[in-house]
Scaffold this motif. Structure first.
Motif, PDB file in Angstrom:
ATOM      1  N   MET A 323       0.827  -1.199   0.000  1.00 57.47           N
ATOM      2  CA  MET A 323       0.000   0.000   0.000  1.00 57.47           C
ATOM      3  C   MET A 323       0.867   1.256   0.000  1.00 57.47           C
ATOM      4  O   MET A 323       0.558   2.247  -0.677  1.00 57.47           O
ATOM      5  CB  MET A 323      -0.922  -0.003   1.215  1.00 57.47           C
ATOM      6  N   GLY A 324       1.959   1.224   0.750  1.00 54.26           N
ATOM      7  CA  GLY A 324       2.871   2.368   0.771  1.00 54.26           C
ATOM      8  C   GLY A 324       3.500   2.629  -0.589  1.00 54.26           C
ATOM      9  O   GLY A 324       3.662   3.774  -1.000  1.00 54.26           O
ATOM     10  N   ALA A 325       3.855   1.548  -1.289  1.00 56.36           N
ATOM     11  CA  ALA A 325       4.432   1.705  -2.630  1.00 56.36           C
ATOM     12  C   ALA A 325       3.423   2.336  -3.582  1.00 56.36           C
ATOM     13  O   ALA A 325       3.772   3.220  -4.387  1.00 56.36           O
ATOM     14  CB  ALA A 325       4.886   0.339  -3.159  1.00 56.36           C
ATOM     15  N   ILE A 326       2.164   1.901  -3.489  1.00 57.23           N
ATOM     16  CA  ILE A 326       1.125   2.492  -4.343  1.00 57.23           C
ATOM     17  C   ILE A 326       0.908   3.954  -3.964  1.00 57.23           C
ATOM     18  O   ILE A 326       0.775   4.823  -4.831  1.00 57.23           O
ATOM     19  CB  ILE A 326      -0.194   1.700  -4.204  1.00 57.23           C
ATOM     20  N   ALA A 327       0.884   4.241  -2.662  1.00 57.33           N
ATOM     21  CA  ALA A 327       0.693   5.618  -2.202  1.00 57.33           C
ATOM     22  C   ALA A 327       1.816   6.522  -2.715  1.00 57.33           C
ATOM     23  O   ALA A 327       1.575   7.656  -3.137  1.00 57.33           O
ATOM     24  CB  ALA A 327       0.644   5.657  -0.676  1.00 57.33           C
ATOM     25  N   LEU A 328       3.043   6.013  -2.701  1.00 60.40           N
ATOM     26  CA  LEU A 328       4.176   6.798  -3.188  1.00 60.40           C
ATOM     27  C   LEU A 328       4.039   7.070  -4.681  1.00 60.40           C
ATOM     28  O   LEU A 328       4.253   8.196  -5.152  1.00 60.40           O
ATOM     29  CB  LEU A 328       5.480   6.060  -2.900  1.00 60.40           C
ATOM     30  N   ALA A 329       3.654   6.037  -5.441  1.00 64.13           N
ATOM     31  CA  ALA A 329       3.488   6.209  -6.887  1.00 64.13           C
ATOM     32  C   ALA A 329       2.385   7.222  -7.194  1.00 64.13           C
ATOM     33  O   ALA A 329       2.519   8.042  -8.107  1.00 64.13           O
ATOM     34  CB  ALA A 329       3.159   4.855  -7.530  1.00 64.13           C
ATOM     35  N   VAL A 330       1.299   7.176  -6.431  1.00 66.74           N
ATOM     36  CA  VAL A 330       0.198   8.122  -6.649  1.00 66.74           C
ATOM     37  C   VAL A 330       0.632   9.536  -6.287  1.00 66.74           C
ATOM     38  O   VAL A 330       0.314  10.507  -6.984  1.00 66.74           O
ATOM     39  CB  VAL A 330      -1.029   7.705  -5.816  1.00 66.74           C
ATOM     40  N   THR A 331       1.390   9.681  -5.198  1.00 66.09           N
ATOM     41  CA  THR A 331       1.833  11.000  -4.749  1.00 66.09           C
ATOM     42  C   THR A 331       2.799  11.629  -5.740  1.00 66.09           C
ATOM     43  O   THR A 331       2.812  12.858  -5.924  1.00 66.09           O
ATOM     44  CB  THR A 331       2.496  10.892  -3.367  1.00 66.09           C
ATOM     45  N   VAL A 332       3.605  10.810  -6.379  1.00 67.75           N
ATOM     46  CA  VAL A 332       4.567  11.328  -7.362  1.00 67.75           C
ATOM     47  C   VAL A 332       3.857  11.917  -8.578  1.00 67.75           C
ATOM     48  O   VAL A 332       4.354  12.847  -9.217  1.00 67.75           O
ATOM     49  CB  VAL A 332       5.539  10.202  -7.791  1.00 67.75           C
ATOM     50  N   SER A 333       2.671  11.415  -8.898  1.00 70.92           N
ATOM     51  CA  SER A 333       1.929  11.891 -10.066  1.00 70.92           C
ATOM     52  C   SER A 333       1.432  13.312  -9.839  1.00 70.92           C
ATOM     53  O   SER A 333       0.644  13.574  -8.927  1.00 70.92           O
ATOM     54  CB  SER A 333       0.734  10.966 -10.350  1.00 70.92           C
ATOM     55  N   SER A 334       1.872  14.245 -10.664  1.00 66.83           N
ATOM     56  CA  SER A 334       1.443  15.641 -10.532  1.00 66.83           C
ATOM     57  C   SER A 334      -0.053  15.780 -10.787  1.00 66.83           C
ATOM     58  O   SER A 334      -0.719  16.635 -10.196  1.00 66.83           O
ATOM     59  CB  SER A 334       2.224  16.535 -11.503  1.00 66.83           C
ATOM     60  N   ARG A 335      -0.597  14.929 -11.652  1.00 58.65           N
ATOM     61  CA  ARG A 335      -2.031  15.014 -11.934  1.00 58.65           C
ATOM     62  C   ARG A 335      -2.854  14.582 -10.721  1.00 58.65           C
ATOM     63  O   ARG A 335      -3.901  15.162 -10.439  1.00 58.65           O
ATOM     64  CB  ARG A 335      -2.377  14.147 -13.147  1.00 58.65           C
ATOM     65  N   MET A 336      -2.393  13.556 -10.004  1.00 53.65           N
ATOM     66  CA  MET A 336      -3.122  13.112  -8.823  1.00 53.65           C
ATOM     67  C   MET A 336      -2.985  14.101  -7.670  1.00 53.65           C
ATOM     68  O   MET A 336      -3.830  14.132  -6.772  1.00 53.65           O
ATOM     69  CB  MET A 336      -2.630  11.726  -8.388  1.00 53.65           C
ATOM     70  N   ARG A 337      -1.937  14.909  -7.691  1.00 53.51           N
ATOM     71  CA  ARG A 337      -1.765  15.923  -6.649  1.00 53.51           C
ATOM     72  C   ARG A 337      -2.581  17.177  -6.926  1.00 53.51           C
ATOM     73  O   ARG A 337      -2.630  18.085  -6.095  1.00 53.51           O
ATOM     74  CB  ARG A 337      -0.285  16.307  -6.516  1.00 53.51           C
TER      75      ARG A 337
END
Length: 359
Positions: A323-337
């Motif tokens: 879950m942490g790995a997925i959270a990190l990948a999502v956070t890195v995405s500028s569109r998701m931020r």
């Protein structure tokens, strides 16, 4: 598996035929199928094969109902009201999930046919309610004929062309694959520590109640907090809480892990519905559910293998890492931020059919 196979064709059907008729037909077939179980049980001729076939029919005809109903939601709800509508659907889903098993057990205790008859009646209620929706659900004819494969893939193609929608659904696929795993791991871990079936049931019930509370608060949270904050929050909060469950299987911790999920779902689903062209609503909904559900069956298998290999606490830690790995990948995405609020996402410019009387 039957639902997954039928999902993309179901979306194409919802974009080809009048959506109200699709929903009514799906309800009629399911009502008849469940009613046949009740009748067979009443006469003492119910067989395992009839139950299996009915389950397949129920699942298969449930698939076109969902994309048709999602497209219908777009017709009757204004964009700015979409989060409120979706949050109510989320609350209904959590309420049904919490009340369904004990109610089904109670009805079954009264009579074998009772739960099947009640299910059939619920489909009759649904089709009658749908029949009296006055907004037109007719679908504009396609300007040019499409090959079957092209039509089936229309939703997937559109999703892949919309970068934010694509990121949303890919991340949802990841969290769905991982989010279903802690429940089984918690059950095994708490049982290994001496918890009774009643205690486990209460713990899971509290988690379900927390989801219902989260769904009822989802509209307010969607309005008061930035969408990206809510969406990223569910990833990071879940990743942080799962290791705590490995240390202490407290039902409040499990409930907190599910509290934000309905709000995140409300934000993401509302945005997908609002920005999707009407002509693609069914196929995009079906394709999105295909993407987010394709990996879900792997969660119990992977969890079972991990439980056998490293035990309950180790499995929960592994799930937290995933879950942490997925959270990190999502956070890195500028569109998701930078997900904009639904109110700032006007629907495509399309003519909205005028309300008409039911056929």
């Amino acid at each position: 598996m039957a639902g997954l196979v039928c999902r993309l064709p179901a979306g194409a059907l919802a974009d080809h035929f009048d959506r109200r008729r699709v929903m009514i037909l799906a309800d009629v077939v399911r009502a008849v199928a469940l009613g046949s179980i009740a009748i067979a049980a009443a006469f003492g001729v119910l067989s395992v094969w009839q139950v299996v076939v009915t389950a397949l029919v129920d699942k298969s005809f449930g698939e076109p109902f969902r994309p048709a109903s999602t497209a219908a939601l777009r017709r009757v709800v204004r964009p700015e009201e979409m989060p409120a509508a979706v949050s109510r659907l989320e609350a209904r889903s959590y309420a049904a999930g919490a009340a369904g098993p004990p109610l089904g057990g109670l009805l079954f205790g009264l009579a074998t046919l009772a739960p099947f008859a009640a299910d059939a009646v619920s489909y009759v209620y649904s089709l009658v309610s749908t029949f009296f929706v006055r907004t037109s659900m007719a679908v504009a004819p396609s300007p040019a004929p499409e090959r079957i494969v092209t039509r089936l893939a229309g939703g997937l193609r559109w999703i892949w062309s919309e970068r934010l929608i694509r990121d949303i659904l890919v991340s949802a696929a990841g969290i769905n694959a991982v989010f279903g795993a802690p429940g089984l791991a918690v059950i095994v871990d708490t049982r290994d520590h001496g918890a009774t079936s009643t205690e486990i049931g209460v713990m899971l019930g509290i988690a379900g109640a927390a989801g219902f509370v989260g769904a009822t608060l989802a509209t307010r949270l969607a309005k008061s907090a930035h969408p990206s904050l809510v969406v990223l929050g569910i990833f990071w909060v879940t990743a942080a809480l799962i290791p705590l469950i490995a240390i202490d299987a407290n039902p409040c911790i499990l409930g907190a892990a599910t509290l934000l999920a309905p709000a995140a779902n409300t934000i993401l689903i509302s945005r997908v519905i609002v920005v999707t062209p009407d002509s693609l609503q069914g196929r995009v909904d079906a394709a999105g559910n295909f993407m987010t559900g394709a990996l879900r069956p792997l969660a119990p298998l992977a969890t079972g293998l991990l439980l056998t290999a490293i035990g309950g606490p180790g499995t929960l830690i592994a799930i937290a890492v995933a879950m942490g790995a997925i959270a990190l990948a999502v956070t890195v995405s500028s569109r998701m931020r930078s997900i904009p609020p639904v109110a700032q996402s006007p629907p495509p410019a399309e003519l909205r059919p005028s309300p008409t009387a039911p056929d």
